[in-house]
Design a protein around this motif. Sequence first.
Motif, PDB file in Angstrom:
ATOM      1  N   PRO A   1       0.829  -1.214   0.000  1.00 31.56           N
ATOM      2  CA  PRO A   1       0.000   0.000   0.000  1.00 31.56           C
ATOM      3  C   PRO A   1       0.858   1.257   0.000  1.00 31.56           C
ATOM      4  N   LYS A   2       0.239   2.360  -0.354  1.00 34.41           N
ATOM      5  CA  LYS A   2       0.913   3.649  -0.273  1.00 34.41           C
ATOM      6  C   LYS A   2       0.542   4.293   1.065  1.00 34.41           C
ATOM      7  N   SER A   3       1.439   5.150   1.547  1.00 36.24           N
ATOM      8  CA  SER A   3       1.194   5.825   2.823  1.00 36.24           C
ATOM      9  C   SER A   3       0.186   6.956   2.623  1.00 36.24           C
ATOM     10  N   GLY A   4      -0.136   7.627   3.717  1.00 38.14           N
ATOM     11  CA  GLY A   4      -1.056   8.763   3.649  1.00 38.14           C
ATOM     12  C   GLY A   4      -0.518   9.874   2.764  1.00 38.14           C
ATOM     13  N   ARG A   5       0.783   9.850   2.487  1.00 31.40           N
ATOM     14  CA  ARG A   5       1.353  10.867   1.577  1.00 31.40           C
ATOM     15  C   ARG A   5       1.515  10.313   0.168  1.00 31.40           C
ATOM     16  N   GLY A   6       0.939   9.161  -0.065  1.00 24.89           N
ATOM     17  CA  GLY A   6       0.995   8.581  -1.411  1.00 24.89           C
ATOM     18  C   GLY A   6       2.340   7.957  -1.728  1.00 24.89           C
ATOM     19  N   GLU A   7       3.118   7.625  -0.693  1.00 24.23           N
ATOM     20  CA  GLU A   7       4.449   7.071  -0.943  1.00 24.23           C
ATOM     21  C   GLU A   7       4.485   5.580  -0.666  1.00 24.23           C
ATOM     22  N   ASP A   8       5.287   4.890  -1.435  1.00 20.43           N
ATOM     23  CA  ASP A   8       5.563   3.478  -1.159  1.00 20.43           C
ATOM     24  C   ASP A   8       6.939   3.427  -0.498  1.00 20.43           C
ATOM     25  N   GLY A   9       6.948   3.215   0.804  1.00 22.28           N
ATOM     26  CA  GLY A   9       8.189   3.243   1.572  1.00 22.28           C
ATOM     27  C   GLY A   9       9.094   2.069   1.268  1.00 22.28           C
ATOM     28  N   MET A  10       8.545   1.035   0.675  1.00 13.57           N
ATOM     29  CA  MET A  10       9.345  -0.151   0.351  1.00 13.57           C
ATOM     30  C   MET A  10      10.294   0.160  -0.816  1.00 13.57           C
ATOM     31  N   VAL A  11       9.727   0.624  -1.916  1.00  9.53           N
ATOM     32  CA  VAL A  11      10.568   0.902  -3.093  1.00  9.53           C
ATOM     33  C   VAL A  11      10.971   2.373  -3.144  1.00  9.53           C
ATOM     34  N   LYS A  12      10.379   3.140  -2.251  1.00  8.89           N
ATOM     35  CA  LYS A  12      10.630   4.585  -2.154  1.00  8.89           C
ATOM     36  C   LYS A  12      10.170   5.320  -3.417  1.00  8.89           C
ATOM     37  N   SER A  13       8.912   5.175  -3.675  1.00 10.07           N
ATOM     38  CA  SER A  13       8.323   5.936  -4.779  1.00 10.07           C
ATOM     39  C   SER A  13       7.320   6.933  -4.189  1.00 10.07           C
ATOM     40  N   PRO A  14       7.031   8.033  -4.817  1.00  9.94           N
ATOM     41  CA  PRO A  14       7.655   8.478  -6.066  1.00  9.94           C
ATOM     42  C   PRO A  14       9.089   8.946  -5.808  1.00  9.94           C
ATOM     43  N   ASN A  15       9.949   8.878  -6.833  1.00  8.47           N
ATOM     44  CA  ASN A  15      11.332   9.333  -6.649  1.00  8.47           C
ATOM     45  C   ASN A  15      11.651  10.486  -7.603  1.00  8.47           C
ATOM     46  N   ARG A  16      12.744  11.141  -7.267  1.00  4.62           N
ATOM     47  CA  ARG A  16      13.163  12.274  -8.084  1.00  4.62           C
ATOM     48  C   ARG A  16      13.714  11.763  -9.412  1.00  4.62           C
ATOM     49  N   VAL A  17      13.424  12.471 -10.478  1.00  2.00           N
ATOM     50  CA  VAL A  17      14.026  12.090 -11.751  1.00  2.00           C
ATOM     51  C   VAL A  17      14.929  13.230 -12.213  1.00  2.00           C
ATOM     52  N   THR A  18      15.836  12.901 -13.097  1.00  2.00           N
ATOM     53  CA  THR A  18      16.855  13.883 -13.469  1.00  2.00           C
ATOM     54  C   THR A  18      16.298  14.909 -14.455  1.00  2.00           C
ATOM     55  N   GLU A  19      17.035  15.977 -14.578  1.00  2.00           N
ATOM     56  CA  GLU A  19      16.640  17.016 -15.530  1.00  2.00           C
ATOM     57  C   GLU A  19      16.541  16.445 -16.941  1.00  2.00           C
ATOM     58  N   GLU A  20      17.519  15.525 -17.243  1.00  2.00           N
ATOM     59  CA  GLU A  20      17.515  14.914 -18.590  1.00  2.00           C
ATOM     60  C   GLU A  20      16.235  14.119 -18.802  1.00  2.00           C
ATOM     61  N   GLN A  21      15.802  13.409 -17.742  1.00  2.00           N
ATOM     62  CA  GLN A  21      14.568  12.629 -17.896  1.00  2.00           C
ATOM     63  C   GLN A  21      13.382  13.550 -18.154  1.00  2.00           C
ATOM     64  N   TRP A  22      13.324  14.657 -17.397  1.00  2.00           N
ATOM     65  CA  TRP A  22      12.230  15.606 -17.650  1.00  2.00           C
ATOM     66  C   TRP A  22      12.310  16.129 -19.076  1.00  2.00           C
ATOM     67  N   GLU A  23      13.546  16.410 -19.505  1.00  2.00           N
ATOM     68  CA  GLU A  23      13.722  16.987 -20.845  1.00  2.00           C
ATOM     69  C   GLU A  23      13.155  16.076 -21.930  1.00  2.00           C
ATOM     70  N   THR A  24      13.298  14.756 -21.686  1.00  2.00           N
ATOM     71  CA  THR A  24      12.758  13.794 -22.654  1.00  2.00           C
ATOM     72  C   THR A  24      11.293  14.097 -22.948  1.00  2.00           C
ATOM     73  N   TYR A  25      10.614  14.629 -21.912  1.00  2.00           N
ATOM     74  CA  TYR A  25       9.183  14.909 -22.073  1.00  2.00           C
ATOM     75  C   TYR A  25       8.933  16.397 -22.310  1.00  2.00           C
ATOM     76  N   HIS A  26      10.003  17.123 -22.637  1.00  2.00           N
ATOM     77  CA  HIS A  26       9.899  18.565 -22.880  1.00  2.00           C
ATOM     78  C   HIS A  26       9.387  19.274 -21.635  1.00  2.00           C
ATOM     79  N   LEU A  27       9.834  18.796 -20.454  1.00  2.00           N
ATOM     80  CA  LEU A  27       9.373  19.380 -19.190  1.00  2.00           C
ATOM     81  C   LEU A  27      10.558  19.878 -18.384  1.00  2.00           C
ATOM     82  N   LYS A  28      10.290  20.793 -17.486  1.00  2.00           N
ATOM     83  CA  LYS A  28      11.341  21.330 -16.619  1.00  2.00           C
ATOM     84  C   LYS A  28      10.703  21.584 -15.262  1.00  2.00           C
ATOM     85  N   VAL A  29      11.445  21.282 -14.180  1.00  2.00           N
ATOM     86  CA  VAL A  29      10.894  21.525 -12.845  1.00  2.00           C
ATOM     87  C   VAL A  29      11.006  23.009 -12.531  1.00  2.00           C
ATOM     88  N   LYS A  30       9.874  23.582 -12.081  1.00  2.00           N
ATOM     89  CA  LYS A  30       9.852  25.013 -11.783  1.00  2.00           C
ATOM     90  C   LYS A  30      10.548  25.240 -10.447  1.00  2.00           C
TER      91      LYS A  30
END
Length: 731
Positions: free
Chosen positions: A701-730
């Motif tokens: 299950p996910k925690s009250g914050r929507g996190e999976d503490g086992m695999v530690k998701s959601p996780n941070r992705v790199t700028e390059e990964q965002w770029e693949t989707y033409h996105l940038k973190v504000k």
Amino acid sequence: MCAFQPFALESSIGAKEFVRFTMSLAHASKHVGSRGTCLRSSYVEISRFVRTRHHGITPNRTTICSVRALRCFSSSRELRTAIEPDAKLRRALDEYKATIPKSLSVQEGTSWKKLDDGPEMPNFETSGYLSTRRDVNKKLSFTMLRNRGQSYCIQLVSTSNNGGPAAEAHERLRSLKEWTPVIVRGALRTREPAKSETHLGMKLVANLEVAVEEIIPVNEVSDDIIIKDDTVFGPEQRHLQLRTNKELRDNILFRGRATTVAKGWLTTNGWIEYETPLLFKSTPEGAREFLVPTRQKGLAYALPQSPQQYKQILMASGFIRYCQFARCFRDEDLRADRQPEFTQLDMEAAWCSDTSIMLNVERLLTHLWLQLLRHKLPSVFPRMTYEEAMSSYGSDKPDMRFEAKVCSKRQKKDVSVNHGQIHNITQHLTSDLTGKITPLQDPTIDAFKIRISSDPKITRKFIASFLDSPEGKPYLDNPNGQPGIFIGDLSQPMQGLGPLGYQYVMEGPESLAVDHGDLLVLQARPNAPLSGGSTVLGNLRLALYKAAIAQGLIDPPAPDDWRFVWITDFPLFTPTDDTDPGQGGTAGFASTHHPFTAPKTPEDLDLLLTDPSLAKAAHYDIVLNGVELGGGSRRIHNAAVQEFIFRDVLKMKAERIEDFRHLLDVLRSGCPPHAGIALGWDRLIAVMRGKESVRDVIAFPKSGRGEDGMVKSPNRVTEEQWETYHLKVKE
Ligand code: ASP
């Protein structure tokens, strides 16, 4: 043709030459910049090279991919130098080699149930996890072995008395930690019958034991991992919790069985399982969606909040009965024990009315309860309108267990059926009194009574401590006024209800007449049609029952007291607030269920032209013991009506209506009438297992914050990964 191109390429260039070429490309590309640019330029170079060597042949995408794979593989082989393991790595590799299982089979381990009735076996082999060990002396130990599924255990006896391999196994066994997975060989022989039938919650093989001759650990439990009976594991060690917590394991196994039983019933009754896409599109169905960006600039999929639109499209596609154990995704407030992803048993039938769906669900639930809980449910479930549920219970998911049995057996008093129901008493109160209860002009005053005790002193103490507690605080902070509290006291004038006035005492509802020690609670609310999921008094009623049960003043409901009820006739629309994305229309309200739900009657359809807030929906929820198990509706199967509701009633923007164009097109192609429902599978299993939280019946299950503490998701992705989707973190 495509499949042969890589070979043609390799043979005509020559592998070595090709490798040299690609290596120099790889080297050159290091200086080109980002990985994407470098790969692109590599492709261009390869493609140019190939074209010049193969007149007239232009490699297609498959060729290019194969070239790339070949390049990586060949270059790494050329560059590879042998790894010289240090002593630690050498040991780990050797230990691993020794544990590679040769003769394990999936069947083994299922037969322990039969062991006790079977014969002795001189050459017995089994496997499982080591459990507790008792060293009698240096030469003799008794170790429990859990079977693979931890439902059974058997005693292992090891001794060094006779020397040889058995003595070696004895020493080995004593060096291994609890929970080490092992293969055991030895003699299965009769033992003195065990005193207990169980060991740590597992069934104990009582009449046989294994005299250990060989023990092979198939893995180790690292020293930093501590597994004790009472260890509470954090979310990052969910696997250990799943392995060691019997109740949790039983819940997860029960869930699997329940799914199988449900599928059996569905198949027998003509419901066919279909799969629908998880990469869907963003549409304003009602809940907040999760978007999945794509590499095409500006385009995204949305994960389905439910397969609602696809299942309706299946009905228009000429299929008759659809079902699916569907994963659904909603980016919602998670506090109320919700999960961002969850499972629904989703159903839809064409040429079908709402009542037919309700009957099918009753039959399915009756089957599940009988097969899994050995409990016979009534053949027909009671039905109640939304209006009745909200006005009598202050909730659209009333817990019917509290209405009939609110009086403790210990009090040995008659049980009043109307106990606990809410009544509107506005007309029986003077305006003077009303003014003392609430600052609202023209309010509605509701009340209910609850038998806490036959002693007013106990009741007084109970309610005072409740209102002082954190649970009671929100009711004192209610801007519409605090609850009015009265305690039945036969020694007082008018049974202690004097402050309510003569008029109330003489004319108030019979069912609210108080006995010695009864608690009467009043609450004001705005005089407006009931909407939403509950009223303040409804919540207070439930909280008081819970507190009284926790303090032993009221008997808890029996575990097999299953009270199903259908709630029908919901308002088709509900006023919107800021937290609810709704359909994004400007009408000031959104669909209560979803925008595909049909008005209940022709009159309700007419109301859409004059006063949509009064229209009732062909929507039904199935509620069990105060928990909404699921809901569904008859759908609008006519494109013109569906578009009218989007455009003129909900007042959605034209471009948002276009998001539903696929559905409108489907409906105008001769779609038959259809209806359906979805049962929240996590919730249903939790209720069947008597669990408050769905987390107890979900493996990960996910925690009250929507996190999976086992695999530690959601996780941070790199700028390059965002770029693949033409996105940038504000920032
Ligand atoms: N799709 C609906 C939901 O998820 C269920 C239904 O109407 O069948 O609530």
